[in-house]
Design an enzyme around this catalytic site. Structure first.
Site, mmCIF file in Angstrom:
data_model
loop_
_atom_site.group_PDB
_atom_site.id
_atom_site.type_symbol
_atom_site.label_atom_id
_atom_site.label_comp_id
_atom_site.label_asym_id
_atom_site.label_seq_id
_atom_site.Cartn_x
_atom_site.Cartn_y
_atom_site.Cartn_z
ATOM 1 N N ILE A 138 -34.365 8.965 -27.037
ATOM 2 C CA ILE A 138 -35.387 9.994 -26.911
ATOM 3 C C ILE A 138 -34.741 11.158 -26.165
ATOM 4 O O ILE A 138 -33.737 10.980 -25.474
ATOM 5 C CB ILE A 138 -36.665 9.506 -26.189
ATOM 6 N N ASP A 139 -35.281 12.349 -26.329
ATOM 7 C CA ASP A 139 -34.684 13.535 -25.726
ATOM 8 C C ASP A 139 -34.663 13.441 -24.200
ATOM 9 O O ASP A 139 -35.469 12.730 -23.597
ATOM 10 C CB ASP A 139 -35.470 14.789 -26.134
ATOM 11 N N LYS A 140 -33.760 14.197 -23.607
ATOM 12 C CA LYS A 140 -33.617 14.219 -22.148
ATOM 13 C C LYS A 140 -34.955 14.455 -21.446
ATOM 14 O O LYS A 140 -35.292 13.778 -20.474
ATOM 15 C CB LYS A 140 -32.612 15.311 -21.740
ATOM 16 N N THR A 142 -37.970 14.083 -22.668
ATOM 17 C CA THR A 142 -39.055 13.193 -23.095
ATOM 18 C C THR A 142 -38.965 11.930 -22.247
ATOM 19 O O THR A 142 -37.891 11.379 -22.064
ATOM 20 C CB THR A 142 -38.908 12.826 -24.587
ATOM 21 N N ARG A 239 -41.690 17.226 -32.119
ATOM 22 C CA ARG A 239 -41.640 18.618 -31.666
ATOM 23 C C ARG A 239 -41.641 19.587 -32.849
ATOM 24 O O ARG A 239 -42.332 20.611 -32.838
ATOM 25 C CB ARG A 239 -40.403 18.815 -30.782
#
Length: 305
Positions: A138-140, A142, A239
């Site tokens: 998962i993104d930094k 998130t 997103r």
């Protein structure tokens, strides 16, 4: 060597060079961007720029030369991690907002992988030395649940479930706008953005199938709290999809509204529920995590307006 080209949009007019680049390249730290500028690796309109405070204008063309990453020797780090579940095959962790999952340029320390190496001697090796145990990311910015494989058999089993879209992944997000419908499905292919190569976009040409189901949990005057279920798992899928239908995530530096209102670290997105079949027992396991403090505080502010 990796060359990246960016074109400054109207909304970014007047931004500082280092701030703009670090926001666009959200997997690279600002300090690393400043080093690239100092080393003469950044050009604006074909001129090498060595001052990080350079102000940008609309349509400025930026070229960034990123050197090949150094060969890494990953060091275990005693970083506290929230372990939700663990056995000899699988770990489930609750990642905080702001933590990078695995090392990348500008993020060689302080990642989830560094913490995992300290915690566990056994992690799968399928994704190489940089991403031991990492089955999905998962993104930094998130927060939320991730499954980690402790051996290669478990890794392959979990990865197969991802490929066949049988893993249950549900997120909570706060978005701009008051969504009129109670629920819906976004079925729109995602691929590289045609101009900004660091972004993803809904594209027909070279786009991969992407499906997101959403349900409104609560509505506020200018915002909506939504539950999102991933059917596929493309990069930045939630997103991109929410921005595509006109309801971008609050705090999203890439796809959201540029003006910062709540001084957020990043997008208000939390991986709340994770369900999968265990690689050894074949039992379905499901984990749920509470909204983190930053998300609850944001909702409190929203309700106060």
């Amino acid at each position: 060597m990796k060359d990246i080209k960016l074109i400054v949009e109207n909304l970014e007019n007047g931004s500082r060079l280092d701030s703009y680049i670090s926001k666009q390249l959200n997997n690279i730290s600002r300090s690393y961007v400043q080093k690239l500028i100092k080393d003469g690796k950044v050009k604006v309109n074909n001129e090498i720029i060595v001052t990080k405070k350079q102000k940008l204008n609309e349509n400025d063309k930026i070229e960034i030369e990123i050197p090949e990453p150094e060969k890494l020797k990953l060091e275990p780090e005693d970083i506290p991690i929230d372990i939700v579940y663990e056995d000899e095959d699988v770990l489930v962790v609750n990642k905080p907002q702001g933590m990078v999952v695995h090392p990348s340029p500008g993020h060689y320390k302080g990642t989830l992988v560094n913490a995992l190496l300290y915690h566990s001697k056994n992690l799968s090796s399928i994704n190489g030395i940089i991403r031991p145990g990492i089955v999905h990311r998962i993104d930094k910015d998130t927060s939320g649940l991730l499954m980690i494989a402790k051996n290669n058999i478990a890794h392959n089993f979990l990865a197969a479930q991802l490929k066949e879209h049988s893993i249950n992944r549900i997120y909570n997000a706060l978005v701009h706008g008051n969504i009129k419908t109670n629920s819906g499905t976004i079925d729109a292919p995602i691929g590289r953005h045609p101009v900004n190569r660091l972004k993803r976009a809904v594209v027909e040409k070279n786009g991969k199938k992407a499906v997101t189901h959403f349900k409104v949990i609560e509505r506020y005057s200018n915002y909506s709290l939504v539950e999102l279920k991933l059917e596929t798992g493309r990069t930045h899928q939630i997103r991109v999809h929410m921005s595509y239908i006109g309801y971008p995530l609050v705090g999203d530096p890439l796809y959201g509204i540029k003006k910062k209102k709540f001084n957020l670290q990043g997008q208000a997105l939390h991986a709340k529920l994770l369900g999968f079949r265990h690689p050894k027992t074949l039992e379905y396991m499901e984990f749920n995590s509470e909204l983190p403090y930053y998300f609850k505080s944001l909702l409190k502010k929203i309700k106060g307006y």
